[in-house]
Motif scaffolding. Structure first.
Motif, PDB file in Angstrom:
ATOM      1  N   GLY A 162       0.738  -1.192  -0.170  1.00  0.00           N
ATOM      2  CA  GLY A 162       0.069  -0.001  -0.038  1.00  0.00           C
ATOM      3  C   GLY A 162       0.990   1.260   0.020  1.00  0.00           C
ATOM      4  N   ARG A 163       1.954   1.165   0.759  1.00  0.00           N
ATOM      5  CA  ARG A 163       2.943   2.297   0.917  1.00  0.00           C
ATOM      6  C   ARG A 163       3.250   2.862  -0.481  1.00  0.00           C
ATOM      7  NH1 ARG A 163       5.112   3.959   5.333  1.00  0.00           N
ATOM      8  NH2 ARG A 163       4.890   2.194   6.433  1.00  0.00           N
TER       9      ARG A 163
ATOM     10  N   ASN B 116       2.478   1.808  -3.478  1.00  0.00           N
ATOM     11  CA  ASN B 116       1.426   2.105  -4.268  1.00  0.00           C
ATOM     12  C   ASN B 116       1.000   3.549  -4.170  1.00  0.00           C
ATOM     13  OD1 ASN B 116       0.644   0.335  -6.394  1.00  0.00           O
ATOM     14  ND2 ASN B 116       0.274  -0.985  -4.849  1.00  0.00           N
ATOM     15  N   ILE B 117       0.931   4.136  -2.969  1.00  0.00           N
ATOM     16  CA  ILE B 117       0.731   5.504  -2.753  1.00  0.00           C
ATOM     17  C   ILE B 117       1.859   6.563  -3.588  1.00  0.00           C
ATOM     18  CG2 ILE B 117       0.598   7.548  -1.034  1.00  0.00           C
ATOM     19  CD1 ILE B 117      -0.565   5.633   0.999  1.00  0.00           C
ATOM     20  N   PHE B 118       2.965   6.170  -3.464  1.00  0.00           N
ATOM     21  CA  PHE B 118       4.005   6.845  -4.184  1.00  0.00           C
ATOM     22  C   PHE B 118       4.039   6.426  -5.867  1.00  0.00           C
ATOM     23  CE2 PHE B 118       5.697   7.262  -0.025  1.00  0.00           C
ATOM     24  CZ  PHE B 118       6.152   8.353  -0.059  1.00  0.00           C
ATOM     25  N   LEU B 119       3.757   5.521  -6.134  1.00  0.00           N
ATOM     26  CA  LEU B 119       3.597   5.301  -7.443  1.00  0.00           C
ATOM     27  C   LEU B 119       2.249   5.971  -8.089  1.00  0.00           C
ATOM     28  CD1 LEU B 119       4.349   3.391  -9.979  1.00  0.00           C
ATOM     29  CD2 LEU B 119       2.844   1.555  -9.069  1.00  0.00           C
ATOM     30  N   ASN B 120       1.350   5.570  -7.377  1.00  0.00           N
ATOM     31  CA  ASN B 120      -0.096   6.126  -7.872  1.00  0.00           C
ATOM     32  C   ASN B 120       0.139   7.744  -8.023  1.00  0.00           C
ATOM     33  OD1 ASN B 120      -3.343   6.740  -7.077  1.00  0.00           O
ATOM     34  ND2 ASN B 120      -2.845   6.047  -9.052  1.00  0.00           N
ATOM     35  N   GLY B 121       0.648   8.162  -6.827  1.00  0.00           N
ATOM     36  CA  GLY B 121       0.645   9.698  -6.656  1.00  0.00           C
ATOM     37  C   GLY B 121       1.523  10.361  -7.985  1.00  0.00           C
ATOM     38  N   ALA B 122       2.743   9.531  -7.998  1.00  0.00           N
ATOM     39  CA  ALA B 122       3.637  10.066  -9.382  1.00  0.00           C
ATOM     40  C   ALA B 122       2.906   9.895 -10.523  1.00  0.00           C
ATOM     41  CB  ALA B 122       4.964   9.290  -9.300  1.00  0.00           C
TER      42      ALA B 122
ATOM     43  N   ILE C  41      -3.482  10.837   3.802  1.00  0.00           N
ATOM     44  CA  ILE C  41      -3.910  10.083   2.516  1.00  0.00           C
ATOM     45  C   ILE C  41      -4.076   8.772   3.358  1.00  0.00           C
ATOM     46  CG2 ILE C  41      -3.420   8.517   0.756  1.00  0.00           C
ATOM     47  CD1 ILE C  41      -1.699  10.886  -0.253  1.00  0.00           C
ATOM     48  N   VAL C  42      -3.278   8.370   4.108  1.00  0.00           N
ATOM     49  CA  VAL C  42      -3.401   7.170   4.954  1.00  0.00           C
ATOM     50  C   VAL C  42      -4.597   7.285   5.704  1.00  0.00           C
ATOM     51  CG1 VAL C  42      -2.426   5.426   6.704  1.00  0.00           C
ATOM     52  CG2 VAL C  42      -0.740   6.513   4.826  1.00  0.00           C
TER      53      VAL C  42
ATOM     54  N   LEU D 141      -0.650  -1.236   5.549  1.00  0.00           N
ATOM     55  CA  LEU D 141       0.163  -0.415   4.509  1.00  0.00           C
ATOM     56  C   LEU D 141       1.420  -1.185   3.825  1.00  0.00           C
ATOM     57  CD1 LEU D 141       0.963   2.992   5.891  1.00  0.00           C
ATOM     58  CD2 LEU D 141      -0.140   2.563   3.757  1.00  0.00           C
ATOM     59  N   ASP D 142       1.862  -1.920   4.545  1.00  0.00           N
ATOM     60  CA  ASP D 142       2.925  -2.973   4.273  1.00  0.00           C
ATOM     61  C   ASP D 142       2.663  -4.453   3.490  1.00  0.00           C
ATOM     62  OD1 ASP D 142       5.012  -1.072   4.479  1.00  0.00           O
ATOM     63  OD2 ASP D 142       4.702  -1.054   6.633  1.00  0.00           O
ATOM     64  N   THR D 143       1.332  -4.360   3.054  1.00  0.00           N
ATOM     65  CA  THR D 143       0.770  -5.610   2.568  1.00  0.00           C
ATOM     66  C   THR D 143       0.737  -5.305   1.284  1.00  0.00           C
ATOM     67  OG1 THR D 143      -0.499  -5.841   4.598  1.00  0.00           O
ATOM     68  CG2 THR D 143      -1.075  -7.287   2.924  1.00  0.00           C
ATOM     69  N   PRO D 144       0.868  -6.441   0.279  1.00  0.00           N
ATOM     70  CA  PRO D 144       0.726  -6.133  -1.041  1.00  0.00           C
ATOM     71  C   PRO D 144      -0.679  -5.886  -1.451  1.00  0.00           C
ATOM     72  CG  PRO D 144       2.197  -8.161  -0.890  1.00  0.00           C
ATOM     73  CD  PRO D 144       1.731  -7.680   0.440  1.00  0.00           C
ATOM     74  N   VAL D 145      -0.990  -4.971  -2.128  1.00  0.00           N
ATOM     75  CA  VAL D 145      -2.460  -4.529  -2.305  1.00  0.00           C
ATOM     76  C   VAL D 145      -3.012  -5.708  -3.172  1.00  0.00           C
ATOM     77  CG1 VAL D 145      -2.015  -2.214  -2.458  1.00  0.00           C
ATOM     78  CG2 VAL D 145      -2.273  -3.297  -4.467  1.00  0.00           C
TER      79      VAL D 145
END
Lengths: 433, 277
Positions: free
Chosen positions: A129-130, A132-138, A154-155, A164-168
């Motif tokens: 999750g963490r 992906n937040i950066f990836l999606n944000g970018a 956001i969280v 947050l540290d689990t794969p989505v």
């Protein structure tokens, strides 16, 4: 300086549709096959690759997704865009967000524009999750520092801090959508374009999203362009709306007028009827399903206050006396709201059916189903024994809020009840206290 | 207030903002390649070791086949393994960068249809990802040189230049094929074929000195030849032929030509990607 933030002039978008090919890309084989005279010609075309050198020779047909679109959006305005499927809403948003280019026309945009055509664009299932937040944000155009400063918000908004540290890919679909929307909600831009993203998630979260959206437009004074099938969301968020019909602007003006026009708009005859492919070996098989509004016109958007008729047509190949035909309606939360069967109005358990084609319909009164989108499931079967022909997810209709008793509860009504009315109240005055 | 984000969209208008946007979205280069690196070895048992194993095993096979079985000669005093590996490094980089770049638009189809950013970022990130692999295989080279007690020399400083050349080549080819791939999926099948043929016509398993003089011109039409020669010269040193002599200008010219043509074509086709993909 004017306060016009988006100005669209004479916008048009043409697509070329190839009839033979179902797929959107081209196989070189087709190019070659259609240029039997010269392999070289085909290859040449491939390398020239202009827009019109599409698919294959004769079968190209042009299709105008948008034609002569003109409108202006003022700073701080919230503009709703409504229209039936295929009216050109998404195409318009895609052009405004620079994903695709118009065929003609001019657009002037005076501000940073962010678009949200889908929640979770670019989410990678393997990443946490963490990450992906950066990836999606970018991908949505935020810088890393920007995301970092908003990370906690956001969280918080998404409510998935534990995971947050689990794969989505291990997330429930609800969590996934919440996280995805949360990232987008913190996009910083003067203009925000939103397509149908509120159609996801559970009712509580939808409410939260809607709240966030109205904060964005009202409190932060940003300009929002908003496409939705959720009429009540449009009604509560937007001051102004555009009604699109077959690629042109059918009406533009204040939201409630436009919504009225939309609901009463009977131009599109195809909407509200679905022709079904008969199931070949089945003794009883469906051929058509339709929905008629109060005036008797096919219409998949039904005014909550009016009665309507849901009909089906089916063929029977040989005599049967133990086949049951049923209709089940379910709402967007997946709850089966209504069950109705052919034998309902009959004292016999089953109805005898001779070979032939039939039309059956049920009528439902107004002020009964709560405004929502309904999915129809139809089935012909021998109860508890054998399924003959069942169709799911083939047909949907909307019950649209136009001011029923439920209207005061807003769009959340559908999350806590399914039907209204149908019960007789009895009020007696007893005595003075 | 004159807004710095003022934007006019018109058909066929080559936006002046494109290159500025490329700069604005610069973090996406990094993020997309970071994603690919992160995801690459998920759900594998030995994970990152694959990045070492692949080039290492290829080197062993090539050394045996070309060096021992075919009995080809190495360059100068270098052990055959080092000679092979010096060629393998740029070749593996080129082939993986080229093939992943040409697939990149298709595999990121969901992004292209839903968000705007300069599309040039997608194939470039794919190449950056391959560069990370290159750095990992470079570690093997160092270990290999340590094993053979083979000292590097001052020509090593030219290595980044040849690396850059390899980058430009994979970028040029990859970019063009990525764009074609969006419209004509045939190129998915063409790319592996090009890579396979390329391995035979490039001096990966052998050295350029075995090519007869009359074939040299044809041979050097393949721009990767100069890159691989360059790598050998940098790593092995004096024993190897100087890559700047002879047909170097030809390779450089071809590289630049392809690069410019690919960027031009890519930019032209870029606007239709979302409609075609």
């Amino acid at each position: 300086m004017s306060d016009t933030i988006i100005k669209v002039e004479g916008l048009g978008k043409r697509y070329f549709i190839g009839h033979e090919n179902q797929v959107s890309y081209t196989a070189m084989r087709d190019v070659i096959a259609n240029n039997v005279k010269g392999f070289g010609k085909g290859i040449q075309r491939m390398f020239r690759n202009d827009a019109s050198s599409s698919i294959s020779g004769e079968e190209i047909e042009e299709f105008w997704a948008l034609k002569d679109i003109n409108f202006e959006v003022k700073k701080g305005e919230t503009l709703g865009i409504i229209g039936r499927n295929g009216a050109g809403k998404s195409t318009l948003l895609k052009i405004l967000s620079r994903i695709t280019e118009q065929t003609y026309g001019r657009i002037e945009i005076n501000g940073r524009l962010a678009s949200l055509l889908e929640v979770g664009t670019g989410f990678h299932p393997e990443l946490s999750g963490r990450e992906n937040i950066f990836l999606n944000g970018a991908i949505l155009g935020m810088s890393r520092t920007e995301i970092k400063t908003k990370f906690d918000d956001i969280v918080d908004f998404s409510g998935v801090e534990k995971f947050l540290d689990t794969p989505v890919k291990r997330y429930s679909s609800g969590m996934y959508v919440r996280l995805a929307f949360a990232v987008a909600a913190y996009l910083e831009s003067e203009i925000l374009i939103v397509d149908e993203v509120l159609a996801v998630g559970d009712a509580e979260f939808q409410k939260k999203c809607l709240g966030k959206m109205s904060d964005i437009s009202n409190k932060e004074g940003r300009t929002v362009l908003f496409v939705s099938h959720n009429i009540s969301a449009i009604k509560s968020l937007c001051s102004k709306a555009i009604l699109l019909n077959q690629g042109t602007i059918a009406a533009i003006g204040n939201t409630s007028d436009i919504i009225n026009k939309y609901i009463t708009n009977k131009q599109v005859e195809t909407d509200g009827i679905v022709i079904l492919d008969p199931k070949l070996e089945a003794n009883v098989t469906f051929t058509k399903i339709w929905i008629n509004d109060k005036e008797g016109n096919p219409n998949s958007d039904i005014d909550v206050q009016n009665e309507f008729i849901l009909g089906l047509e089916f063929n029977v190949l040989s005599y049967t006396k133990d086949t049951e035909i049923t209709i089940v309606l379910s709402n967007t939360s997946g709850v089966n709201v209504l069950f109705s069967s052919l034998s309902d109005d009959n004292d016999k358990t089953f109805i005898e059916l001779k070979p032939g084609s039939y039309c059956a319909s049920i009528s439902l009164k107004g002020n009964f189903l709560v405004p929502d989108m309904y999915t129809v499931r139809i089935s012909a079967h021998y109860p508890n024994k054998l399924n003959i022909d069942t169709r799911e997810n083939i047909f949907r209709f909307n019950i649209i809020e136009t001011g029923s008793k439920m209207a005061i509860y807003g769009s959340s009504a559908k999350s806590w009840c399914c039907v209204m009315g149908g019960a007789e109240w009895n009020l007696q005055y007893n005595s003075l206290l | 207030m004159e807004n710095k984000y003022h934007l006019i969209l018109e058909p066929g208008r080559s936006e002046k903002n494109y290159w500025a946007d490329l700069w604005r979205y610069r973090e996406l280069f990094y993020i997309l390649s970071w994603r690919d690196v992160r995801v690459r070895y998920k759900q594998t048992v030995i994970g990152i070791i694959w990045a070492f194993l692949r080039p290492f095993l290829t080197m062993i096979v090539f050394t045996i086949v070309f060096g021992k079985v075919a009995g080809m000669k190495s360059v100068g005093s270098a052990p055959y393994a080092i000679m092979v590996f010096a060629g393998l490094l740029p070749w593996l980089f080129f082939s993986s960068a080229f093939s992943s770049a040409s697939e990149s638009l298709i595999s990121n189809a969901n992004l292209l249809g839903k968000v705007y950013f300069p599309r040039l970022i997608v194939p470039t990130s794919a190449i950056i990802t391959s560069f990370v692999d290159f750095l990992l295989s470079f570690v093997i080279l160092i270990l290999l040189m340590a094993y053979y007690r083979y000292l590097p020399n001052f020509q090593m400083v030219c290595l980044p230049f040849f690396m850059f050349l390899a980058f430009l080549q994979s970028f040029g080819f990859g970019l063009y094929l990525a764009a074609l791939n969006v419209k004509f999926r045939d190129f998915r099948y063409v790319v592996p074929f090009i890579v396979q043929i390329g391995l035979y016509i490039s001096p990966v398993g052998f050295s350029s000195s075995v090519i007869p003089q009359q074939w040299k011109l044809l041979y050097y039409l393949n721009p990767m030849v100069s890159v691989i020669d360059g790598f050998r010269w940098c790593i092995i040193g004096d024993g190897a032929a100087n890559p700047f002599t002879g047909y170097f200008a030809l390779s450089l010219g071809i590289t630049i030509l392809i690069l410019v043509y690919a960027i031009y074509k890519f930019r032209k086709m870029e606007k239709t990607f979302a409609d075609l993909i």
